[in-house]
Design a protein around this motif. Structure first.
Motif, PDB file in Angstrom:
ATOM      1  N   LEU A   1       6.789   1.926  21.447  1.00  0.00           N
ATOM      2  CA  LEU A   1       8.139   2.419  21.706  1.00  0.00           C
ATOM      3  C   LEU A   1       8.472   3.581  20.782  1.00  0.00           C
ATOM      4  O   LEU A   1       9.226   4.472  21.145  1.00  0.00           O
ATOM      5  N   ASN A   2       7.951   3.538  19.581  1.00  0.00           N
ATOM      6  CA  ASN A   2       8.039   4.631  18.617  1.00  0.00           C
ATOM      7  C   ASN A   2       6.654   4.852  18.053  1.00  0.00           C
ATOM      8  O   ASN A   2       5.756   4.035  18.260  1.00  0.00           O
ATOM      9  N   SER A   3       6.498   5.937  17.313  1.00  0.00           N
ATOM     10  CA  SER A   3       5.185   6.237  16.753  1.00  0.00           C
ATOM     11  C   SER A   3       5.308   6.616  15.284  1.00  0.00           C
ATOM     12  O   SER A   3       6.248   7.322  14.899  1.00  0.00           O
ATOM     13  N   PRO A   4       4.382   6.143  14.433  1.00  0.00           N
ATOM     14  CA  PRO A   4       4.402   6.551  13.027  1.00  0.00           C
ATOM     15  C   PRO A   4       4.119   8.043  12.885  1.00  0.00           C
ATOM     16  O   PRO A   4       3.608   8.691  13.810  1.00  0.00           O
ATOM     17  N   THR A   5       4.413   8.585  11.720  1.00  0.00           N
ATOM     18  CA  THR A   5       4.032   9.961  11.420  1.00  0.00           C
ATOM     19  C   THR A   5       2.515  10.020  11.239  1.00  0.00           C
ATOM     20  O   THR A   5       1.856   8.994  11.061  1.00  0.00           O
ATOM     21  N   ASP A   6       1.963  11.222  11.263  1.00  0.00           N
ATOM     22  CA  ASP A   6       0.518  11.385  11.079  1.00  0.00           C
ATOM     23  C   ASP A   6       0.068  10.796   9.747  1.00  0.00           C
ATOM     24  O   ASP A   6      -1.000  10.186   9.644  1.00  0.00           O
ATOM     25  N   LYS A   7       0.907  10.973   8.725  1.00  0.00           N
ATOM     26  CA  LYS A   7       0.555  10.473   7.397  1.00  0.00           C
ATOM     27  C   LYS A   7       0.497   8.945   7.392  1.00  0.00           C
ATOM     28  O   LYS A   7      -0.410   8.344   6.788  1.00  0.00           O
ATOM     29  N   VAL A   8       1.438   8.308   8.086  1.00  0.00           N
ATOM     30  CA  VAL A   8       1.458   6.847   8.140  1.00  0.00           C
ATOM     31  C   VAL A   8       0.327   6.326   9.031  1.00  0.00           C
ATOM     32  O   VAL A   8      -0.287   5.302   8.733  1.00  0.00           O
ATOM     33  N   TRP A   9       0.024   7.048  10.126  1.00  0.00           N
ATOM     34  CA  TRP A   9      -1.135   6.662  10.954  1.00  0.00           C
ATOM     35  C   TRP A   9      -2.385   6.595  10.077  1.00  0.00           C
ATOM     36  O   TRP A   9      -3.196   5.672  10.203  1.00  0.00           O
TER      37      TRP A   9
ATOM     38  N   LEU B   1       0.828  -1.206   0.000  1.00  0.00           N
ATOM     39  CA  LEU B   1       0.000   0.000   0.000  1.00  0.00           C
ATOM     40  C   LEU B   1       0.862   1.256   0.000  1.00  0.00           C
ATOM     41  O   LEU B   1       0.622   2.191  -0.768  1.00  0.00           O
ATOM     42  N   LEU B   2       1.895   1.275   0.860  1.00  0.00           N
ATOM     43  CA  LEU B   2       2.770   2.449   0.943  1.00  0.00           C
ATOM     44  C   LEU B   2       3.457   2.718  -0.395  1.00  0.00           C
ATOM     45  O   LEU B   2       3.542   3.865  -0.841  1.00  0.00           O
ATOM     46  N   ILE B   3       3.945   1.657  -1.026  1.00  0.00           N
ATOM     47  CA  ILE B   3       4.627   1.819  -2.322  1.00  0.00           C
ATOM     48  C   ILE B   3       3.673   2.350  -3.375  1.00  0.00           C
ATOM     49  O   ILE B   3       4.033   3.198  -4.195  1.00  0.00           O
ATOM     50  N   SER B   4       2.414   1.869  -3.346  1.00  0.00           N
ATOM     51  CA  SER B   4       1.415   2.361  -4.311  1.00  0.00           C
ATOM     52  C   SER B   4       1.117   3.836  -4.107  1.00  0.00           C
ATOM     53  O   SER B   4       0.705   4.535  -5.027  1.00  0.00           O
ATOM     54  N   LYS B   5       1.336   4.311  -2.856  1.00  0.00           N
ATOM     55  CA  LYS B   5       1.129   5.725  -2.534  1.00  0.00           C
ATOM     56  C   LYS B   5       2.424   6.537  -2.665  1.00  0.00           C
ATOM     57  O   LYS B   5       2.481   7.701  -2.276  1.00  0.00           O
ATOM     58  N   LYS B   6       3.464   5.858  -3.190  1.00  0.00           N
ATOM     59  CA  LYS B   6       4.784   6.467  -3.356  1.00  0.00           C
ATOM     60  C   LYS B   6       5.373   6.912  -2.014  1.00  0.00           C
ATOM     61  O   LYS B   6       6.004   7.963  -1.901  1.00  0.00           O
ATOM     62  N   MET B   7       5.126   6.082  -0.980  1.00  0.00           N
ATOM     63  CA  MET B   7       5.674   6.330   0.349  1.00  0.00           C
ATOM     64  C   MET B   7       6.727   5.282   0.664  1.00  0.00           C
ATOM     65  O   MET B   7       6.731   4.180   0.091  1.00  0.00           O
ATOM     66  N   LYS B   8       7.613   5.607   1.572  1.00  0.00           N
ATOM     67  CA  LYS B   8       8.723   4.726   1.925  1.00  0.00           C
ATOM     68  C   LYS B   8       8.224   3.508   2.694  1.00  0.00           C
ATOM     69  O   LYS B   8       7.469   3.650   3.665  1.00  0.00           O
ATOM     70  N   PRO B   9       8.610   2.285   2.286  1.00  0.00           N
ATOM     71  CA  PRO B   9       8.193   1.082   3.026  1.00  0.00           C
ATOM     72  C   PRO B   9       8.848   1.022   4.403  1.00  0.00           C
ATOM     73  O   PRO B   9       9.827   1.720   4.671  1.00  0.00           O
ATOM     74  N   ILE B  10       8.301   0.179   5.267  1.00  0.00           N
ATOM     75  CA  ILE B  10       8.802   0.060   6.637  1.00  0.00           C
ATOM     76  C   ILE B  10       9.430  -1.323   6.830  1.00  0.00           C
ATOM     77  O   ILE B  10       9.208  -2.241   6.039  1.00  0.00           O
ATOM     78  N   THR B  11      10.180  -1.475   7.923  1.00  0.00           N
ATOM     79  CA  THR B  11      10.779  -2.767   8.258  1.00  0.00           C
ATOM     80  C   THR B  11       9.962  -3.425   9.367  1.00  0.00           C
ATOM     81  O   THR B  11       9.184  -2.756  10.061  1.00  0.00           O
ATOM     82  N   ILE B  12      10.158  -4.720   9.550  1.00  0.00           N
ATOM     83  CA  ILE B  12       9.452  -5.441  10.622  1.00  0.00           C
ATOM     84  C   ILE B  12       9.829  -4.894  12.003  1.00  0.00           C
ATOM     85  O   ILE B  12       8.945  -4.664  12.837  1.00  0.00           O
TER      86      ILE B  12
END
Length: 248
Positions: free
Chosen positions: A112-120, A91-102
């Motif tokens: 422990l960390n939080s996604p950005t608002d856009k990723v949320w 989905l992220l790649i289709s939106k031209k966004m950077k993929p995430i790691t496991i």
């Protein structure tokens, strides 16, 4: 305050001995940590927290990090972390966004960390819930706005309400608009609109005095329009009504 070492150890199905082997801490020492008879040094707290993939305060028993619902919603899909990350990355790649790691996603699940608002927002869209719900919150302010918009639509029977999605003129328009706003409320509360609508249809059939085949036929008839496509369109219409309310 009780720490969570034992709780997290048992979640992983580990004995004290097995955990000790994995974190290089003696079984007897771990037992004292769990019972609170001995306090680990900070570096030991950190070692255990890293192993369980949680924060040190959480491991110590504090509730300073309100858990989000990522793990709960992922489990509902019957997906492992790796399966979820793979599907979400598409989905992220289709939106031209950077993929995430496991590991990154795992840290999100454990707050422990939080996604950005856009990723949320992308996570919420993928899991078909609101951002506030996935964060472990209920946006009472937004729910209140939905209720006030319903009231506005219901009361102004002589005034045209026009949004970029629809015009509300007749009583049928008004009923449809209120239904759309209720669907948006279901979404905010993460309620399944299909089962909720079904219950309403059944209650309405009882109110009309329908039984047997008449009741079944009525529910089938009113359920025809309850498609996923109509649901998504209804949500967009409801959001347009909220924008209209805000513009006044």
């Amino acid at each position: 305050m009780n720490n969570r070492i034992k709780e997290l150890r048992e979640e992983k199905g580990l004995t004290l001995e097995k955990l000790g082997e994995k974190v290089d801490i003696a079984k007897n020492t771990l037992s004292r940590y769990e019972s609170g008879n001995r306090e680990p040094k900070l570096k030991v707290w950190q070692k255990l927290a890293d192993y369980f993939n949680v924060s040190v305060p959480y491991l110590q028993g504090f509730n300073e990090h309100k858990p989000n619902r990522l793990k709960e919603l992922r489990n509902k899909k019957g997906m492992s972390q790796s399966q979820f990350v793979q599907a979400f990355n598409e989905l992220l790649i289709s939106k031209k966004m950077k993929p995430i790691t496991i590991p990154t996603y795992s840290r999100w699940e454990n707050s422990l960390n939080s996604p950005t608002d856009k990723v949320w927002q992308q996570l919420a869209d993928y899991l078909e819930v609101s951002v506030s719900y996935i964060k472990g919150e209920i946006d009472t302010e937004y729910l209140g706005k939905i209720i006030k918009t319903i009231y506005l639509v219901a009361c102004n029977k002589k005034i045209l309400i026009k949004t970029k999605k629809e015009s509300i003129i007749t009583e049928i328009d008004r009923t449809i608009a209120i239904t759309e706003l209720l669907l948006l409320m279901f979404k905010q509360l993460n309620l399944d609109h299909r089962s909720e609508s079904r219950e309403i249809f059944e209650k309405n059939a009882s109110l009309l005095g329908l039984v047997g085949d008449e009741k079944v036929d009525y529910i089938k008839e009113v359920s025809v329009s309850a498609t996923e496509e109509n649901y998504k369109y209804g949500i967009e219409c409801a959001k347009a009504l909220i924008d209209f309310y805000d513009s006044l």
